[in-house]
Design a protein around this motif. Sequence first.
Motif: not given
Length: 175
Positions: A74-84, A124-129
């Motif tokens: 997710q990219l929200i307001e200048g912050q990249v968040t990854y839920y793996g 690189i193949g993550a959903e939403g990448a």
Amino acid sequence: MSFIRPEAQAALWRWREVLLGSVLTALFLLWALSSFGIVRMIAFVLMALAIVLILAGIQRGRFRGKGGGQGVVQLIEGQVTYYGPLSGGAVALSELAALSLDGRSSPAHWLLVPDQGNALQIPIGAEGADALFDAFAGLQGLRIEHLLRIKQAEHPGLQVVWRRADVQSRINQLH
């Protein structure tokens, strides 16, 4: 019921901006050829904008992966968040010191290295990448063509894509 094979549908969706820009370019060209005066000039201006859309779409299409990989970005307001499934985290783009592509693992991972803390690894193949393209394009001094060339290359190993200017100057002072 879909009349389009899933692989063809995925390819069309990957290159959607290019397809839209091509249709708009053809439409505006037809409009320009069948009109005159100010309307013709407006059509040519709109055609030029459609060509810019095609060029941007080519870059985005080259960046997009197949998707369906592990985790969600997710990219929200200048912050990249990854839920793996095994790891995750968040990095503010303003705190990003370096960006690398690690091809040693399968699949390859983006490494987002902040000023403080651990690097965030995103497949690189993550959903939403796909949203990472916009995030990376905003990094000052990053050359998009260089990023795309590194992503498409089949070089195993760790490759630095971008470093913030002050980090690079500190590295240069060490050598």
